[in-house]
Design an enzyme around this catalytic site. Structure first.
Site, short mmCIF file in Angstrom:
data_model
loop_
_atom_site.label_atom_id
_atom_site.label_comp_id
_atom_site.label_asym_id
_atom_site.label_seq_id
_atom_site.Cartn_x
_atom_site.Cartn_y
_atom_site.Cartn_z
N SER A 118 16.11 16.27 43.74
CA SER A 118 15.17 15.37 43.09
C SER A 118 14.75 15.95 41.76
O SER A 118 14.88 17.14 41.50
CB SER A 118 13.96 15.14 43.98
OG SER A 118 12.97 16.09 43.67
N LYS A 119 14.22 15.05 40.92
CA LYS A 119 13.82 15.46 39.58
C LYS A 119 12.70 16.49 39.61
O LYS A 119 12.48 17.19 38.67
CB LYS A 119 13.35 14.24 38.79
CG LYS A 119 14.47 13.28 38.48
CD LYS A 119 13.98 12.15 37.62
CE LYS A 119 15.11 11.15 37.44
NZ LYS A 119 14.73 10.00 36.65
N ARG A 120 11.98 16.49 40.71
CA ARG A 120 10.84 17.40 40.77
C ARG A 120 11.24 18.84 41.07
O ARG A 120 10.46 19.74 40.92
CB ARG A 120 9.82 16.92 41.80
CG ARG A 120 8.91 15.84 41.24
CD ARG A 120 8.07 15.22 42.32
NE ARG A 120 8.88 14.42 43.22
CZ ARG A 120 9.27 13.19 42.95
NH1 ARG A 120 8.92 12.62 41.83
NH2 ARG A 120 10.00 12.51 43.80
N GLN A 121 12.48 19.01 41.50
CA GLN A 121 12.89 20.37 41.86
C GLN A 121 13.41 21.13 40.66
O GLN A 121 14.14 20.59 39.85
CB GLN A 121 14.02 20.32 42.88
CG GLN A 121 13.53 20.03 44.26
CD GLN A 121 14.68 19.64 45.16
OE1 GLN A 121 15.75 19.31 44.69
NE2 GLN A 121 14.43 19.68 46.44
N VAL B 95 16.59 20.63 36.76
CA VAL B 95 17.52 19.52 36.83
C VAL B 95 17.80 18.97 35.44
O VAL B 95 18.72 18.20 35.24
CB VAL B 95 17.09 18.40 37.79
CG1 VAL B 95 17.32 18.78 39.22
CG2 VAL B 95 15.64 18.04 37.56
#
Ligand code: GLU
Length: 499
Positions: free
Chosen positions: A260-263, A266
């Site tokens: 996910s973008k939050r990890q 990225v």
């Protein structure tokens, strides 16, 4: 208005359509790459379109960064906001009059209507549906408002949005990667396609643009799969052709969870800044879903424009394996011309305060990079691998100088011998340095009864004295680069540790 036609008779045209609401992610770059390769392979055109209809979240700086990063990767577009083209403008906020025309067409044909439902009422209905185990969907309350009722509400200043009437039917399409896909439109409920005639939302703008720009194939991430159903229905309502779809597999973490973008990292820029080379990222990204069907792992962008084929894109999720990226990047680092690689390493050394203007000559810096590059996984590694070349004083644990069974006296003896051998050396040249030190290892081993072929008794303490590190290039390479004075000073400093 453009005319409907059969996609099979159309020229190949694909697009990458980022929303400039944040940095370009690895997933987005992969989508751009696959579109670019598909266009190149099929002698088609690759279009870049900026989807900035979300005015609150879109920013020019993100558009600039996305374009810059794509160029850095070597992905070039045939038409786009910066270079124009026959189907422009290529920014959605500059195309509002086009969307308006099609929204009016929907109204004229009674395929859309104004909806005045309040957000809180809609939310309450959604909650109620979910609590009854139903999938939430708009109940169609405003679908049949009369013209007069609409006018009255408008005149009273009631807030409204434009909803598209979703027909109750099954829709099928063939995805190039996922095969035949069928969905039940009846489950969707009427969707909001615009805030008003001047403010279309994503689904509507995408459909109109893909049609107006004569896009033949839509290649995008699997997360858009559920959007496709809605978009096909809008195409049908507007009597547009249907482009061919290909949904790229999801990207997964090593533990197979969804990325996910939050990890962590990225954003492509993060990899760029850490010193991953564009050719390595391209090579790595193409393997995130494309399977050449051989063991071959190294592909240049140029090769890929010939070898890539969409039939070899897998359905299963693609695991983002950072070790593979490191391996590929290491390969390209070792392949790079040394002048270029040195130029790329320079900013990292400067940033770390190691490289001060004029202190190290270009040729010396090239040597430093050359002896370090076999251990580099990314450009930023140069700092840790080569810092000792630039420092005046090294700090390390004196026990690190000991090889095998060596004690203090043995280390001191070995370093004194190195010092003597190097002092006697007339010409400071790597071959000479190596010759005299290799001779010294034989001498020392014989005197001390160390195993004959074990060179560590002389070379290990010397290498640590010169680098302060457990792993480094050979002492010959380091001595050659440091020069006589610094080399002997470092040996003397090490000897002092045993005073
Ligand atoms: N603008 C969309 C996004 O950035 C992509 C639209 C599409 O590919 O259809 O997610």
């Amino acid at each position: 208005m453009a005319k409907k036609q059969e996609v099979k008779n159309m020229a190949i045209r694909v697009r990458f359509a980022p929303s400039p609401t944040g940095p370009l992610h690895i997933g987005g770059s992969r989508t751009a790459l696959f579109n670019y390769l598909f266009a190149k392979k099929n002698k088609g055109k690759f279009v870049l379109r900026v989807e900035d209809t979300d005015k609150e979240r879109s920013e020019q700086r993100w558009t600039d960064e996305i374009l810059e990063e794509l160029k850095w990767l070597g992905i070039e577009w045939d038409e786009g906001p910066d270079i124009g083209g026959n189907f422009g403008p290529y920014k959605q906020t500059q195309r509002l009059d086009i969307y308006k025309k099609y929204l009016e067409k929907l109204f004229d044909e009674e395929k859309a209507y104004y909806c005045f439902c309040l957000e809180e009422d809609l939310e309450a209905k959604r909650q109620d549906q979910m609590s009854r185990g139903l999938a939430p969907k708009y109940d169609g309350k405003c679908r049949n408002l009369s013209k007069q009722e609409v006018q009255k509400k408008m005149a009273a200043g009631e807030q409204s949005v434009i909803r598209f009437k979703i027909p109750d039917k099954k829709v099928k399409f063939a995805d190039l990667i996922r095969g035949e896909i069928e969905f039940d439109a009846g489950l969707l409920g009427d969707i909001v396609v615009a805030k008003n005639l001047e403010t279309p939302l994503y689904h509507f703008a995408v459909v109109v643009d893909d049609f107006e720009m004569k896009i033949s194939h839509i290649i995008r991430g699997e997360e858009h799969l559920s959007n496709t159903s809605r978009q096909i229905l809008i195409q049908q309502a507007l009597e547009f052709y249907h482009p061919v779809y290909a949904h790229l597999p999801l990207m997964l973490n090593m533990d197979k969870s969804k990325m996910s973008k939050r990890q962590g990292d990225v954003a492509l820029k993060d990899y760029h800044l850490q010193g991953y080379l564009p050719e390595a990222l391209v090579n790595f990204m193409v393997l995130l879903g494309w399977n050449p069907g051989t063991e071959k792992e190294i592909f240049t962008l140029q090769q890929l424009t010939k070898e890539f084929s969409i039939d070899k894109v897998q359905k299963a999720g693609a695991v983002f394996n950072i070790q593979r990226l490191d391996f590929i990047n290491g390969f390209y680092i070792r392949e790079k011309a040394i002048e270029k690689l040195t130029e790329f390493c320079r900013p990292y050394l400067k940033e770390a305060g190691l490289l001060v203007q004029g202190q190290v000559s270009d040729s010396k810096l090239e040597k430093i990079v050359e002896v370090s590059r076999t251990r580099m996984k990314k450009l930023s590694d140069i700092v840790e691998l080569a810092d000792f070349f630039f420092k005046d004083k090294l700090v390390y644990d004196k026990d690190l100088l000991k090889w095998s069974t060596m004690q203090d006296a043995g280390v001191k003896e070995a370093l004194l011998l190195c010092d003597k051998l190097l002092s006697d050396l007339k010409e400071w040249d790597i071959k000479e340095i190596e010759k005299v030190l290799m001779g010294g290892t034989g001498e020392l081993n014989k005197q001390r009864g160390y195993p004959e072929k074990n060179r560590g008794f002389l070379l290990w303490p010397l290498r640590v004295a010169l680098s302060g590190k457990q792993f480094s290039p050979s002492p010959f390479e380091i001595a050659d680069i440091l020069g006589r004075e610094k080399t002997q000073k470092r040996i003397a400093d090490a000897i002092k540790l045993f005073a």
